[in-house]
Design a protein around this motif. Structure first.
Motif, PDB file in Angstrom:
ATOM      1  N   TYR A 181       0.871  -1.188   0.000  1.00 49.83           N
ATOM      2  CA  TYR A 181       0.000   0.000   0.000  1.00 49.83           C
ATOM      3  C   TYR A 181       0.901   1.229   0.000  1.00 49.83           C
ATOM      4  CZ  TYR A 181      -3.440   3.488   1.409  1.00 49.83           C
ATOM      5  OH  TYR A 181      -4.248   4.603   1.449  1.00 49.83           O
ATOM      6  N   ILE A 182       0.578   2.189  -0.883  1.00 51.56           N
ATOM      7  CA  ILE A 182       1.351   3.437  -0.959  1.00 51.56           C
ATOM      8  C   ILE A 182       0.758   4.396   0.061  1.00 51.56           C
ATOM      9  CG2 ILE A 182       2.293   5.214  -2.516  1.00 51.56           C
ATOM     10  CD1 ILE A 182       2.549   2.234  -3.512  1.00 51.56           C
ATOM     11  N   PRO A 240       6.734   6.958   0.014  1.00 44.83           N
ATOM     12  CA  PRO A 240       7.778   7.660  -0.732  1.00 44.83           C
ATOM     13  C   PRO A 240       8.152   8.985  -0.070  1.00 44.83           C
ATOM     14  CG  PRO A 240       5.684   7.766  -1.914  1.00 44.83           C
ATOM     15  CD  PRO A 240       5.458   6.906  -0.709  1.00 44.83           C
ATOM     16  N   CYS A 250       6.621  13.944  -4.887  1.00 46.37           N
ATOM     17  CA  CYS A 250       5.446  13.407  -4.188  1.00 46.37           C
ATOM     18  C   CYS A 250       5.500  13.526  -2.676  1.00 46.37           C
ATOM     19  CB  CYS A 250       5.225  11.945  -4.581  1.00 46.37           C
ATOM     20  SG  CYS A 250       6.614  10.870  -4.163  1.00 46.37           S
ATOM     21  N   GLY A 256      -2.215  16.474   3.662  1.00 43.94           N
ATOM     22  CA  GLY A 256      -1.718  15.399   2.806  1.00 43.94           C
ATOM     23  C   GLY A 256      -0.521  15.788   1.972  1.00 43.94           C
ATOM     24  N   SER A 257      -0.110  14.817   1.138  1.00 46.98           N
ATOM     25  CA  SER A 257       1.107  14.960   0.342  1.00 46.98           C
ATOM     26  C   SER A 257       0.776  15.401  -1.080  1.00 46.98           C
ATOM     27  CB  SER A 257       1.822  13.605   0.290  1.00 46.98           C
ATOM     28  OG  SER A 257       0.962  12.638  -0.292  1.00 46.98           O
ATOM     29  N   ALA A 267      -2.358  14.103  -4.086  1.00 50.60           N
ATOM     30  CA  ALA A 267      -3.327  15.113  -4.553  1.00 50.60           C
ATOM     31  C   ALA A 267      -4.025  14.723  -5.869  1.00 50.60           C
ATOM     32  CB  ALA A 267      -2.648  16.477  -4.665  1.00 50.60           C
ATOM     33  N   GLN A 282      -7.105  11.453  -5.797  1.00 48.42           N
ATOM     34  CA  GLN A 282      -8.554  11.678  -5.710  1.00 48.42           C
ATOM     35  C   GLN A 282      -8.902  13.080  -6.225  1.00 48.42           C
ATOM     36  OE1 GLN A 282     -10.836  11.916  -2.240  1.00 48.42           O
ATOM     37  NE2 GLN A 282      -9.645  13.517  -1.261  1.00 48.42           N
ATOM     38  N   ILE A 319      -7.944  16.278  -5.501  1.00 46.82           N
ATOM     39  CA  ILE A 319      -8.408  17.073  -4.348  1.00 46.82           C
ATOM     40  C   ILE A 319      -9.075  18.364  -4.820  1.00 46.82           C
ATOM     41  CG2 ILE A 319      -6.826  16.153  -2.607  1.00 46.82           C
ATOM     42  CD1 ILE A 319      -5.121  18.735  -3.014  1.00 46.82           C
ATOM     43  N   GLY A 320     -10.072  18.769  -4.071  1.00 43.75           N
ATOM     44  CA  GLY A 320     -10.811  19.966  -4.459  1.00 43.75           C
ATOM     45  C   GLY A 320     -11.384  20.679  -3.254  1.00 43.75           C
ATOM     46  N   ARG A 325     -13.364  13.763  -7.402  1.00 39.32           N
ATOM     47  CA  ARG A 325     -12.637  12.895  -6.449  1.00 39.32           C
ATOM     48  C   ARG A 325     -12.226  11.582  -7.113  1.00 39.32           C
ATOM     49  NH1 ARG A 325     -13.004  17.056  -4.770  1.00 39.32           N
ATOM     50  NH2 ARG A 325     -13.687  17.823  -2.739  1.00 39.32           N
ATOM     51  N   PRO A 373      -7.445  17.340  12.924  1.00 40.23           N
ATOM     52  CA  PRO A 373      -7.192  15.915  13.206  1.00 40.23           C
ATOM     53  C   PRO A 373      -6.272  15.692  14.403  1.00 40.23           C
ATOM     54  CG  PRO A 373      -6.904  16.378  10.866  1.00 40.23           C
ATOM     55  CD  PRO A 373      -7.082  17.710  11.545  1.00 40.23           C
ATOM     56  N   ASN A 394      -9.542  12.552  12.480  1.00 41.31           N
ATOM     57  CA  ASN A 394     -10.541  12.383  11.412  1.00 41.31           C
ATOM     58  C   ASN A 394      -9.839  12.347  10.061  1.00 41.31           C
ATOM     59  OD1 ASN A 394     -11.051  15.130   9.805  1.00 41.31           O
ATOM     60  ND2 ASN A 394     -10.583  15.689  11.919  1.00 41.31           N
ATOM     61  N   GLY A 453     -11.259  14.064   7.288  1.00 43.41           N
ATOM     62  CA  GLY A 453     -12.017  15.013   6.470  1.00 43.41           C
ATOM     63  C   GLY A 453     -13.350  14.404   6.061  1.00 43.41           C
ATOM     64  N   GLU A 482     -15.134   8.266   0.619  1.00 47.95           N
ATOM     65  CA  GLU A 482     -14.006   8.934  -0.037  1.00 47.95           C
ATOM     66  C   GLU A 482     -12.700   8.361   0.536  1.00 47.95           C
ATOM     67  OE1 GLU A 482     -14.481  13.295  -0.352  1.00 47.95           O
ATOM     68  OE2 GLU A 482     -12.390  13.401   0.271  1.00 47.95           O
ATOM     69  N   ARG A 506      -9.975   5.715   1.947  1.00 45.43           N
ATOM     70  CA  ARG A 506      -9.531   4.407   1.464  1.00 45.43           C
ATOM     71  C   ARG A 506      -9.467   3.414   2.623  1.00 45.43           C
ATOM     72  NH1 ARG A 506      -7.413   6.027  -3.652  1.00 45.43           N
ATOM     73  NH2 ARG A 506      -7.477   3.808  -4.138  1.00 45.43           N
TER      74      ARG A 506
HETATM   75  C1  LIG Z   1      -9.205  17.597   8.065  1.00 40.68           C
HETATM   76  C2  LIG Z   1      -9.195  17.104   6.623  1.00 40.68           C
HETATM   77  C3  LIG Z   1      -9.701  17.903   5.633  1.00 40.68           C
HETATM   78  C4  LIG Z   1      -9.686  17.469   4.294  1.00 40.68           C
HETATM   79  N1  LIG Z   1     -10.186  18.301   3.339  1.00 40.68           N
HETATM   80  C5  LIG Z   1     -10.180  17.913   2.035  1.00 40.68           C
HETATM   81  C6  LIG Z   1     -10.678  18.770   1.013  1.00 40.68           C
HETATM   82  O1  LIG Z   1     -11.096  19.894   1.272  1.00 40.68           O
HETATM   83  N2  LIG Z   1     -10.649  18.322  -0.264  1.00 40.68           N
HETATM   84  C7  LIG Z   1     -10.158  17.084  -0.586  1.00 40.68           C
HETATM   85  O2  LIG Z   1     -10.174  16.746  -1.775  1.00 40.68           O
HETATM   86  N3  LIG Z   1      -9.655  16.247   0.360  1.00 40.68           N
HETATM   87  C8  LIG Z   1      -9.657  16.626   1.654  1.00 40.68           C
HETATM   88  N4  LIG Z   1      -9.169  15.781   2.627  1.00 40.68           N
HETATM   89  C9  LIG Z   1      -8.660  14.461   2.243  1.00 40.68           C
HETATM   90  C10 LIG Z   1      -7.108  14.440   2.086  1.00 40.68           C
HETATM   91  O3  LIG Z   1      -6.560  15.646   2.492  1.00 40.68           O
HETATM   92  C11 LIG Z   1      -6.719  14.192   0.631  1.00 40.68           C
HETATM   93  O4  LIG Z   1      -7.291  13.006   0.158  1.00 40.68           O
HETATM   94  C12 LIG Z   1      -5.195  14.094   0.465  1.00 40.68           C
HETATM   95  O5  LIG Z   1      -4.841  14.159  -0.885  1.00 40.68           O
HETATM   96  C13 LIG Z   1      -4.623  12.834   1.105  1.00 40.68           C
HETATM   97  O6  LIG Z   1      -3.215  12.930   1.087  1.00 40.68           O
HETATM   98  P1  LIG Z   1      -2.346  11.884   1.891  1.00 40.68           P
HETATM   99  O7  LIG Z   1      -0.930  12.076   1.492  1.00 40.68           O
HETATM  100  O8  LIG Z   1      -2.617  11.970   3.329  1.00 40.68           O
HETATM  101  O9  LIG Z   1      -2.911  10.516   1.285  1.00 40.68           O
HETATM  102  P2  LIG Z   1      -2.984   9.060   1.922  1.00 40.68           P
HETATM  103  O10 LIG Z   1      -4.151   8.969   2.854  1.00 40.68           O
HETATM  104  O11 LIG Z   1      -1.666   8.650   2.458  1.00 40.68           O
HETATM  105  O12 LIG Z   1      -3.322   8.224   0.606  1.00 40.68           O
HETATM  106  C14 LIG Z   1      -4.534   8.453  -0.101  1.00 40.68           C
HETATM  107  C15 LIG Z   1      -4.522   7.634  -1.391  1.00 40.68           C
HETATM  108  O13 LIG Z   1      -3.506   8.116  -2.261  1.00 40.68           O
HETATM  109  C16 LIG Z   1      -2.575   7.069  -2.571  1.00 40.68           C
HETATM  110  N5  LIG Z   1      -1.255   7.673  -2.672  1.00 40.68           N
HETATM  111  C17 LIG Z   1      -0.640   8.439  -1.741  1.00 40.68           C
HETATM  112  N6  LIG Z   1       0.543   8.875  -2.230  1.00 40.68           N
HETATM  113  C18 LIG Z   1       0.674   8.355  -3.476  1.00 40.68           C
HETATM  114  C19 LIG Z   1       1.673   8.427  -4.491  1.00 40.68           C
HETATM  115  N7  LIG Z   1       2.798   9.140  -4.340  1.00 40.68           N
HETATM  116  N8  LIG Z   1       1.475   7.742  -5.650  1.00 40.68           N
HETATM  117  C20 LIG Z   1       0.346   7.027  -5.835  1.00 40.68           C
HETATM  118  N9  LIG Z   1      -0.644   6.932  -4.915  1.00 40.68           N
HETATM  119  C21 LIG Z   1      -0.474   7.589  -3.763  1.00 40.68           C
HETATM  120  C22 LIG Z   1      -2.716   6.077  -1.443  1.00 40.68           C
HETATM  121  O14 LIG Z   1      -2.296   4.790  -1.836  1.00 40.68           O
HETATM  122  C23 LIG Z   1      -4.208   6.178  -1.151  1.00 40.68           C
HETATM  123  O15 LIG Z   1      -4.940   5.412  -2.055  1.00 40.68           O
HETATM  124  C24 LIG Z   1      -9.159  16.199   3.976  1.00 40.68           C
HETATM  125  C25 LIG Z   1      -8.612  15.395   4.986  1.00 40.68           C
HETATM  126  C26 LIG Z   1      -8.624  15.844   6.308  1.00 40.68           C
HETATM  127  C27 LIG Z   1      -8.029  14.981   7.386  1.00 40.68           C
END
Ligand SMILES: Cc1cc2nc3c(=O)[nH]c(=O)nc-3n(C[C@H](O)[C@H](O)[C@H](O)COP(=O)(O)OP(=O)(O)OC[C@H]3O[C@@H](n4cnc5c(N)ncnc54)[C@H](O)[C@@H]3O)c2cc1C
Length: 343
Positions: A45-46, A66, A86, A113-114, A118, A121, A123-124, A160, A221, A226, A228, A325, A327
């Protein structure tokens, strides 16, 4: 490359769920990434920053987290091209751009997040999706063991959604995201909350407002674990919507270019009487019905059970299936929509 055995992941997911992986890889370069065997990579899992991830079981699969870092900027007369690795933090990238007078991403400030996650899904927030500014995405393919570039169109972005969440899920890693940001900046300030900004509307003013709104509306969080929005806002047909509107004249809705109608999942959950609902150590946030809080549960399964309960209530009341939304990750990898009753 750094690797660790029996690595605890509680501090690496924003739902604060304890889970342990037998093995975690922390590659900092593409070369290090290529050292992971294809077989192992395809079963991993990434993990980015874990802000959209629910570990459902005490055991997690092999993790690749990564840590590629770096931001590079080039420009021509019309555009800035920003390439970010990334492992960069998303909000830091937004701050970097604003501080270098590169505008466009300000509506997406403070999304956790990273950078690598972005595009996954798409992000928006506040009227913008990250796909609006992505020129291309560089992807490391586990099976081919090589880098491939995906144009914006090839990423198949949707609400998303993207090819990385669908056909390419688990098959590789996004190493870099390349943004194209026009020098002729156009504010996107029509979204509710942003239209109160007093003139002049600047990128800095939009970012400040977005940060203020997010801090007021969304639980932090670190204080209330949480992920989001737990569910996606459902998209329904015009006919389905009209039938629903007859019954619930105040139902909020957003017409999409596709002709579909987007409903507010938070409103539906609130109407089902679940805002503030608590079940043991987990619950629905008191002000944001779309956010599930892990108050003090040590079991991801408690969150799974609450999400299923919410889905059942929404199905019974509105005949609508809410799609998470977030995973869901079991001991052997991602769980499909129909396979979430993990122990
Ligand atoms: C308080 C809060 C508010 C939020 N608000 C929003 C919002 O306004 N809009 C929105 O769209 N989202 C929102 N989110 C959701 C979250 O911020 C996004 O989904 C963000 O992009 C997740 O990043 P992450 O690095 O934590 O991903 P992770 O949870 O680590 O991974 C998410 C998915 O991405 C994959 N992934 C991660 N890195 C890579 C990579 N380098 N290559 C391939 N796949 C990868 C993972 O395998 C997994 O499937 C919110 C979350 C929180 C906690």
């Amino acid at each position: 490359m750094k690797t660790r055995a029996n690595f605890p992941l509680q501090a690496f997911n924003s739902l604060n769920v304890p889970a342990v992986t037998a093995e975690i890889f922390l590659p900092s370069t593409v070369k290090e990434l290529s050292e992971i065997t294809t077989d192992k990579a395809l079963r991993s899992y990434i993990l980015g920053e874990g802000t959209n991830t629910l570990f459902c079981q005490a055991k997690a699969p092999t993790i690749i987290k990564p840590r590629l870092m770096g931001i590079e900027v080039t420009e021509n007369d019309e555009y800035f091209q920003v390439s970010a690795a990334c492992g960069e933090n998303w909000h830091n990238l937004v701050l970097f751009c604003i501080s270098h007078a590169i505008y466009g991403l300000e509506n997406l400030a403070l999304i956790p997040g990273s950078v690598g996650a972005a595009p996954v899904q798409n992000i928006g927030a506040y009227g913008i999706e990250v796909s609006d500014f992505i020129e291309r995405v560089t992807w490391y393919d586990f099976a081919e063991k090589k880098l491939v570039d995906f144009s914006n169109a090839a990423c198949q972005f949707g609400y998303r959604n993207s090819i990385f969440k669908q056909a390419l899920n688990g098959k590789g890693i996004i190493t870099h995201v390349h943004f194209l940001l026009p020098k002729a900046w156009q504010p996107v300030d029509s979204y509710q909350g942003l239209n109160t900004i007093i003139s002049p509307v600047t990128p800095q003013a939009i970012m400040a407002k977005v940060i203020q709104l997010r801090q007021t509306k969304l639980p932090d969080p670190k204080l209330l674990p949480n992920a989001g929005s737990f569910f996606k806002n459902p998209l329904v047909t015009e006919d389905f919507f009209h039938a629903l509107q007859q019954q619930y004249p105040k139902i909020p809705y957003y017409r999409q270019q596709s002709g579909e109608i987007k409903l507010a999942a938070g409103w539906l959950i609130e109407q089902a009487g679940l805002k503030g609902f608590r079940d043991g150590g987990v619950g629905v946030h008191e002000n944001q019905a779309l956010v599930i809080i892990n108050y003090d549960s040590k079991h991801g399964q408690d969150i799974v059970a609450l999400s299923v309960y919410i889905q059942e209530k929404i199905m019974a009341k509105f005949n609508l299936h809410l799609i998470p939304e977030v995973r869901f990750i079991g001991a052997d990898g991602e769980l499909s929509h129909t396979n979430r009753g993990c122990q």
